[in-house]
Design a protein around this motif. Structure first.
Motif, PDB file in Angstrom:
ATOM      1  N   PHE A   1      -6.273 -23.137 -27.757  1.00 22.18           N
ATOM      2  CA  PHE A   1      -6.371 -22.181 -28.860  1.00 22.18           C
ATOM      3  C   PHE A   1      -4.980 -21.768 -29.340  1.00 22.18           C
ATOM      4  N   ASP A   2      -4.905 -21.408 -30.615  1.00 24.92           N
ATOM      5  CA  ASP A   2      -3.645 -21.002 -31.248  1.00 24.92           C
ATOM      6  C   ASP A   2      -3.984 -19.903 -32.255  1.00 24.92           C
ATOM      7  N   MET A   3      -3.459 -18.691 -32.021  1.00 25.93           N
ATOM      8  CA  MET A   3      -3.779 -17.553 -32.882  1.00 25.93           C
ATOM      9  C   MET A   3      -2.495 -16.831 -33.283  1.00 25.93           C
ATOM     10  N   GLU A   4      -2.539 -16.243 -34.458  1.00 24.64           N
ATOM     11  CA  GLU A   4      -1.404 -15.467 -34.941  1.00 24.64           C
ATOM     12  C   GLU A   4      -1.908 -14.206 -35.628  1.00 24.64           C
ATOM     13  N   LYS A   5      -1.218 -13.093 -35.378  1.00 26.15           N
ATOM     14  CA  LYS A   5      -1.635 -11.813 -35.946  1.00 26.15           C
ATOM     15  C   LYS A   5      -0.423 -11.088 -36.526  1.00 26.15           C
TER      16      LYS A   5
ATOM     17  N   VAL B   1       2.768 -11.465 -34.133  1.00 25.01           N
ATOM     18  CA  VAL B   1       2.605 -11.902 -32.745  1.00 25.01           C
ATOM     19  C   VAL B   1       1.748 -13.161 -32.729  1.00 25.01           C
ATOM     20  N   GLN B   2       1.890 -13.928 -31.653  1.00 24.36           N
ATOM     21  CA  GLN B   2       1.080 -15.129 -31.520  1.00 24.36           C
ATOM     22  C   GLN B   2       0.587 -15.273 -30.097  1.00 24.36           C
TER      23      GLN B   2
ATOM     24  N   ARG C   1      -8.227 -13.657 -25.356  1.00 29.03           N
ATOM     25  CA  ARG C   1      -7.230 -14.696 -25.601  1.00 29.03           C
ATOM     26  C   ARG C   1      -5.878 -14.110 -26.012  1.00 29.03           C
ATOM     27  N   GLY C   2      -5.516 -12.997 -25.386  1.00 24.58           N
ATOM     28  CA  GLY C   2      -4.190 -12.430 -25.590  1.00 24.58           C
ATOM     29  C   GLY C   2      -4.115 -11.287 -26.574  1.00 24.58           C
ATOM     30  N   PHE C   3      -5.152 -11.063 -27.387  1.00 23.83           N
ATOM     31  CA  PHE C   3      -5.143  -9.983 -28.368  1.00 23.83           C
ATOM     32  C   PHE C   3      -6.187  -8.932 -27.992  1.00 23.83           C
TER      33      PHE C   3
ATOM     34  N   ASP D   1      -0.075 -17.738 -23.492  1.00 24.21           N
ATOM     35  CA  ASP D   1       1.300 -17.401 -23.845  1.00 24.21           C
ATOM     36  C   ASP D   1       1.251 -16.495 -25.075  1.00 24.21           C
ATOM     37  N   ALA D   2       1.239 -15.177 -24.838  1.00 22.64           N
ATOM     38  CA  ALA D   2       1.127 -14.185 -25.916  1.00 22.64           C
ATOM     39  C   ALA D   2       2.458 -13.468 -26.055  1.00 22.64           C
ATOM     40  N   GLU D   3       3.080 -13.558 -27.225  1.00 26.09           N
ATOM     41  CA  GLU D   3       4.429 -13.026 -27.381  1.00 26.09           C
ATOM     42  C   GLU D   3       4.697 -12.572 -28.804  1.00 26.09           C
ATOM     43  N   ILE D   4       5.803 -11.830 -28.942  1.00 32.27           N
ATOM     44  CA  ILE D   4       6.266 -11.362 -30.243  1.00 32.27           C
ATOM     45  C   ILE D   4       6.971 -12.499 -30.974  1.00 32.27           C
TER      46      ILE D   4
END
Length: 701
Positions: free
Chosen positions: A533-537, A555-556, A115-117, A582-585
């Protein structure tokens, strides 16, 4: 003595001798009586192979997929065989939300993003094994000879399984020893001169002991000039039925891959003009070698119908060594590549203890499924690396390479350190069934993590300790037997490796994830799923070509997953999925807000089908698979370069020539498209394989 006992060849000889002795000691009738008398122990999910039930690893209990506030993607044993899946990377084309990443020099290990990470690109991706937490360390790409099925578990899993499992995690179900004698030999060869032989055999030693042995060997050439590799794998296993309630398993795996380290082709001014066959390293560098070995003792015990326990202790050891010549930049003339050389000597050791207690009980009309999980682990990695002197390079013409010129001596030690991580974790989880429609899941994990790095170049020692709490919660509403809605939330925590410019340890990664979705089971073997889904790191690290890490800051990743599995008839099954990511800084000292994360396409889609029919009295089938990957950032820091989108079509067919003999033909990249799988930098782009046909024969006896 210990070296002899742990040697894989010793295990193989021992198992063969034991099985031979068992067969000669008892006749066929007695063997059948033994098999009939042995009840099966199904404490863990080691036999799971269902597309429409939840993986036990999601909650540690078996349920219909509609009864849990999570979802999964499943790759079954039938999928693995029919589509000729030989590596985890091959299986990714059947699932949504999971994207292939750079595999370290041409497929030396498994690496994917969820999922982008993604995880550390220099160590390969961690995974769960038979519902138990993953074990860190260097390992080769997993061989499929010992794999029964693969589940990609979606949603935050860190509260149950520790570091890093935020968007989801992969669970591998391995084949287990069985008391009924059976064996399978598989031989295959491809038009790209890739040859493979594999053996999977199992049976009873006596009424209490059973064995399983998996063997595989590959000798692979390549469409790439000067590139080849070999792969060896052996997996001896024993199962001891101590009683009808207790079983002890000893699992071991030994693997080695060696071959030419291949970074692929470079981009020039945002384009890919180099012939896909051209190798731009140095053949004289020799092979990169990766070795790993794993030993696991696993005890399953049933106290009664409602309570059981799985306790396991695992040790693994991994090594990586070799020399490579790699591109650092393209000169202003657009045809000369500046290269550097480096040698690596990495070694990891991991010991892990885990004990999971599962139980069911009622409080009035409310049902509970309780899980307690205790873990302790110790992990070390020794890293030594040499490079050529700073300011020197080994140029090569990317359109007409001449090898063996300007080879640079490795005079500079660029890395020499030892890292140690010690972990303890305690988890408590309760899935509470309020009634037939509603259930909630509450879980939390307390962790104690210690990390230290001895930098031998500076003679300094850096230490840090953390005690994070990682919760997860979910709610599931099932208004009808065919429909459910769910939501879940969780946090995760993962230690970052390496030292910053001040020779201090990096801040750990901290992640938060939330999702909401629905599942509709419109036929017994057909269902549709939709998830947002909605994730933040925070503190996502990326290592550049100079061995220095870049902290990408915050990043999210947000997106939507759709999946449809439909059994049209008894003979035709279709799976279709689509993912928008949509994975971005969000915030960074080195990148602009909105910069893309590497190798994450916004759009991916897959369509696969399996059709079975009768061919002149023989069981037969046809399979097909269409994969679409959208454009994605080509560099570890988004510099505007993009890998082009691509669509690849694969087809295949199989026929059961005799009850014991099956023939299969798989054709990959049917229309011979040029495509690029992934990259680490825009100078290291991994090229997809051209048109390839693979013929396989499987003999069961």
């Amino acid at each position: 003595m210990s070296k002899f006992l742990f040697h894989p060849l010793t295990w193989s000889i021992l198992l063969v001798q034991l099985s031979t002795h068992a067969v000669s000691a008892e006749n066929e009738s007695a063997s059948n009586q033994i098999v009939a008398q042995l009840p099966s122990i199904t404490i863990t999910a080691e036999k799971q192979d269902e597309r429409h039930s939840s993986s036990q690893a999601i909650t540690q209990f078996n349920h219909d997929l509609l009864e849990v506030p999570f979802t999964k993607s499943h790759v079954s044993a039938q999928d693995i065989q029919n589509h000729n899946v030989q590596r985890i990377s091959d299986a990714l084309s059947f699932v949504n939300g999971v994207v292939y990443q750079d595999s370290y020099g041409g497929g030396f290990w498994d690496n994917y993003s969820f999922r982008g990470f993604s995880t550390d690109p220099n160590m390969g991706t961690i995974y769960m094994r038979n519902g138990l937490s993953s074990v860190s360390g260097i390992h080769t790409a997993r061989d499929m000879v010992n794999i029964q099925a693969i589940d990609f578990l979606k949603g935050p899993m860190a509260a149950m399984y520790g570091q890093g499992a935020i968007g989801g995690i992969m669970n591998i179900t391995t084949k287990q020893p069985e008391w009924q004698k059976k064996s399978n030999v598989s031989l295959s060869g491809s038009t790209l001169e890739e040859y493979r032989a594999a053996l999977d055999t199992t049976g009873a030693i006596n009424q209490d002991l059973a064995y399983r042995l998996g063997l595989a060997y590959e000798d692979n050439q390549s469409f790439r000039d000067h590139v080849d590799n070999q792969h060896y794998y052996i997996a001896p296993q024993l199962a001891w039925k101590i009683s009808e309630q207790t079983q002890l398993n000893l699992d071991t795996e030994f693997s080695e891959s060696k071959g030419v380290f291949d970074r692929g082709v470079p981009m020039v001014n945002g384009k890919l003009p180099v012939n896909n066959k051209t190798f731009l390293g140095e053949p004289s560098d020799g092979d990169i070698e990766i070795k790993d070995q794993m030993y696991q003792l696993r005890l399953n015990h049933e106290f009664n119908e409602d309570w059981n326990n799985t306790t396991a202790i695992t040790y693994s050891h991994g090594e990586r060594a070799g020399t490579s010549t790699e591109i650092s930049s393209i000169a202003s003339d657009g045809r000369t590549a500046n290269r550097f050389r480096r040698s690596r000597q990495f070694e990891t050791d991991t010991t892990n203890f885990q004990s999971i207690l599962r139980g069911k009980f009622d409080t009035g009309v409310i049902r509970h499924e309780l899980v307690t999980n205790v873990e302790a682990g110790h992990y070390t990695i020794d890293q030594a690396q040499r490079r050529n002197a700073e300011g020197t390079n080994s140029p090569i013409d990317i359109y007409n390479p001449i090898y063996g010129q300007n080879l640079l001596p490795l005079t500079r030690i660029s890395k020499d350190m030892k890292e140690t991580q010690t972990m303890m974790g305690v988890n408590l989880q309760d899935q509470i069934f309020l009634n037939e429609q509603w259930n909630i899941l509450l879980g939390g994990r307390f962790n104690r993590l210690e990390q230290q790095i001895e930098n031998h170049l500076t003679a300094k020692l850096a230490k840090q300790t953390f005690t994070p709490f990682t919760p997860r919660a979910g709610i599931n509403y099932q208004p009808t037997e065919q429909l459910s809605f769910y939501s879940n939330w969780g946090k995760a925590f993962e230690l970052n490796t390496g030292l910053n410019k001040d020779n201090e340890l990096y801040e750990p990664e901290k992640t938060e994830s939330w999702e909401v979705g629905g599942k509709y089971k419109f036929l017994p073997q057909s269902w549709f799923g939709l998830t947002y889904f909605d994730m933040e790191k925070q503190h996502l690290l990326t290592e550049g070509i100079t061995d220095s890490y870049v902290d990408s800051g915050r990043v999210q990743s947000r997106g939507v997953e759709l999946e449809l599995q439909h059994q049209f008839t008894d003979k035709l099954r279709v799976n279709a999925n689509y993912t928008y990511t949509d994975a971005e800084i969000v915030e960074s000292e080195v990148e602009d807000k909105g910069a893309r994360l590497k190798n994450i396409p916004k759009h991916t889609a897959n369509l696969s089908a399996d059709y079975q029919f009768d061919l002149a009295g023989h069981d037969a089938g046809l399979v097909g698979n269409i994969n679409y990957y959208g454009k994605r950032s080509a560099n570890y820091i988004d510099n505007g370069t993009s890998l082009p989108d691509f669509t690849v079509v694969n087809i295949g067919g199989y026929v059961q020539l005799r009850p014991d003999l099956r023939a299969q033909l798989n054709i990959d990249n049917l229309f011979d498209q040029d495509y690029y799988v992934a990259s680490y930098t825009n100078y290291w782009v991994q090229v997809g394989e051209p048109l390839k046909a693979t013929l396989s024969l499987n003999w069961k006896f």
